[in-house]
Write a protein that holds these residues in place. Sequence first.
Motif, short mmCIF file in Angstrom:
data_model
loop_
_atom_site.label_atom_id
_atom_site.label_comp_id
_atom_site.label_asym_id
_atom_site.label_seq_id
_atom_site.Cartn_x
_atom_site.Cartn_y
_atom_site.Cartn_z
N PRO A 37 31.78 -2.57 126.25
CA PRO A 37 30.44 -3.10 125.96
C PRO A 37 29.67 -2.34 124.88
CG PRO A 37 30.74 -2.78 128.33
CD PRO A 37 31.94 -2.23 127.66
N GLU A 38 30.07 -1.11 124.59
CA GLU A 38 29.38 -0.33 123.57
C GLU A 38 29.67 -0.85 122.16
OE1 GLU A 38 30.32 3.84 123.88
OE2 GLU A 38 30.24 3.75 126.07
N PHE A 39 30.71 -1.67 122.02
CA PHE A 39 31.14 -2.13 120.70
C PHE A 39 31.04 -3.65 120.60
CE2 PHE A 39 33.53 1.78 121.62
CZ PHE A 39 33.06 2.58 120.59
N GLU A 40 31.05 -4.13 119.36
CA GLU A 40 31.05 -5.57 119.12
C GLU A 40 32.41 -6.14 119.44
OE1 GLU A 40 29.65 -6.75 115.27
OE2 GLU A 40 28.16 -5.16 115.24
N GLY A 41 32.44 -7.39 119.86
CA GLY A 41 33.70 -8.08 120.10
C GLY A 41 33.82 -8.57 121.53
N ASP A 42 34.82 -9.45 121.73
CA ASP A 42 35.05 -10.05 123.04
C ASP A 42 36.35 -9.56 123.67
OD1 ASP A 42 32.77 -11.91 122.93
OD2 ASP A 42 33.88 -12.79 121.26
N VAL A 43 37.35 -9.34 122.82
CA VAL A 43 38.65 -8.91 123.30
C VAL A 43 39.19 -7.85 122.34
CG1 VAL A 43 39.88 -10.78 122.13
CG2 VAL A 43 40.91 -9.73 124.11
N THR A 44 39.92 -6.87 122.88
CA THR A 44 40.40 -5.76 122.07
C THR A 44 41.92 -5.68 122.11
OG1 THR A 44 38.40 -4.48 122.41
CG2 THR A 44 40.35 -3.24 121.82
N LEU A 45 42.52 -5.58 120.92
CA LEU A 45 43.95 -5.30 120.80
C LEU A 45 44.10 -3.79 120.74
CD1 LEU A 45 46.95 -5.91 120.25
CD2 LEU A 45 46.35 -6.16 117.84
N VAL A 46 44.86 -3.24 121.69
CA VAL A 46 45.12 -1.80 121.69
C VAL A 46 46.28 -1.58 120.72
CG1 VAL A 46 45.72 0.20 123.10
CG2 VAL A 46 44.37 -1.67 124.09
N VAL A 47 45.96 -1.16 119.51
CA VAL A 47 46.95 -1.04 118.43
C VAL A 47 47.97 0.06 118.73
CG1 VAL A 47 47.25 -0.66 115.95
CG2 VAL A 47 45.30 -1.97 116.79
N PHE A 48 47.59 1.03 119.54
CA PHE A 48 48.52 2.12 119.89
C PHE A 48 49.80 1.57 120.52
CE2 PHE A 48 44.32 4.27 120.23
CZ PHE A 48 44.50 5.16 119.18
N SER A 49 49.70 0.39 121.18
CA SER A 49 50.86 -0.17 121.85
C SER A 49 51.94 -0.63 120.87
CB SER A 49 50.45 -1.33 122.77
OG SER A 49 49.92 -2.40 122.00
N VAL A 50 51.57 -0.88 119.61
CA VAL A 50 52.54 -1.38 118.62
C VAL A 50 52.58 -0.54 117.35
CG1 VAL A 50 52.41 -3.77 119.45
CG2 VAL A 50 50.85 -3.01 117.64
N VAL A 51 51.82 0.56 117.29
CA VAL A 51 51.66 1.31 116.05
C VAL A 51 52.98 1.92 115.56
CG1 VAL A 51 51.01 3.56 117.01
CG2 VAL A 51 50.05 2.82 114.82
N LYS A 52 53.88 2.25 116.45
CA LYS A 52 55.16 2.84 116.04
C LYS A 52 55.96 1.89 115.14
CE LYS A 52 55.73 5.82 120.04
NZ LYS A 52 56.49 6.09 121.26
N ARG A 53 55.79 0.59 115.35
CA ARG A 53 56.55 -0.40 114.57
C ARG A 53 55.88 -0.71 113.23
NH1 ARG A 53 61.56 -1.39 116.10
NH2 ARG A 53 61.39 -3.49 115.26
N THR A 54 54.67 -0.22 113.00
CA THR A 54 53.94 -0.56 111.77
C THR A 54 54.23 0.38 110.61
OG1 THR A 54 51.98 0.79 112.28
CG2 THR A 54 52.01 -1.47 113.12
N GLY A 55 54.56 1.63 110.91
CA GLY A 55 54.74 2.62 109.86
C GLY A 55 53.42 3.06 109.24
N LYS A 56 52.32 2.76 109.90
CA LYS A 56 50.98 3.09 109.39
C LYS A 56 50.21 3.86 110.46
CE LYS A 56 50.78 -0.42 106.01
NZ LYS A 56 51.26 0.28 104.86
N ASN A 57 49.09 4.45 110.05
CA ASN A 57 48.25 5.08 111.07
C ASN A 57 47.51 3.97 111.83
OD1 ASN A 57 45.61 4.51 109.92
ND2 ASN A 57 46.01 6.10 108.41
N PRO A 58 47.01 4.26 113.03
CA PRO A 58 46.41 3.21 113.86
C PRO A 58 45.26 2.46 113.19
CG PRO A 58 46.77 5.19 115.17
CD PRO A 58 47.08 5.55 113.74
N GLU A 59 44.40 3.16 112.45
CA GLU A 59 43.25 2.49 111.82
C GLU A 59 43.70 1.51 110.74
OE1 GLU A 59 43.41 5.80 112.26
OE2 GLU A 59 41.76 6.23 113.62
#
Length: 192
Positions: A37-59
Amino acid sequence: MQASLVHELSHEVETLFPSLFGQDLGGLSPVFQPTNPEFEGDVTLVVFSVVKRTGKNPEDAARLLGEALLASCPLVDAFQVVKGFLNLTLSATYWNREMNALLGQIGTGLSASSNTENQSRKVLVEYSSPNTNKPLHLGHVRNILLGYSVAELHKAVGKEVARVKVVNDRGVHICKSMLAYQRFGHGENPQS
């Protein structure tokens, strides 16, 4: 959070992933949760769950996914990246679809409870009518609509409702004034 929404958003992420990061998710499933609730938005994707496959930092991964979802997914209206979390704001298209689905269900919002104690309980709702001794104004309408609405809400959840409308409500203050003249006025009246 509805399973159908999570399924749709997961499918979108899985579809976009190869074009954004050069490989598929490799069996990983995107993790969604309600937005803090502290942030804008309705639903959040937890990028940490797939970040290993991206080859990028989480942000950076979250920003790329957010931009792609915004461009291709009609359910997403805006996004915000907070560290490794991609907060998605759902579009009016999504909310309209959900409301229309609810409206299509017979009895939406009504009590389906078989609790006989609740259904047989009687409720008395008292509310006023306009004071005919002065001009009608918005306050009168507000009071009438509030009383009527409360009665309808009780009825919708299965209660037996009796309504009492105070006709020509002159207000307690008038009654108190009349009683004060009788008790303490020494025979005087408002004109004297």
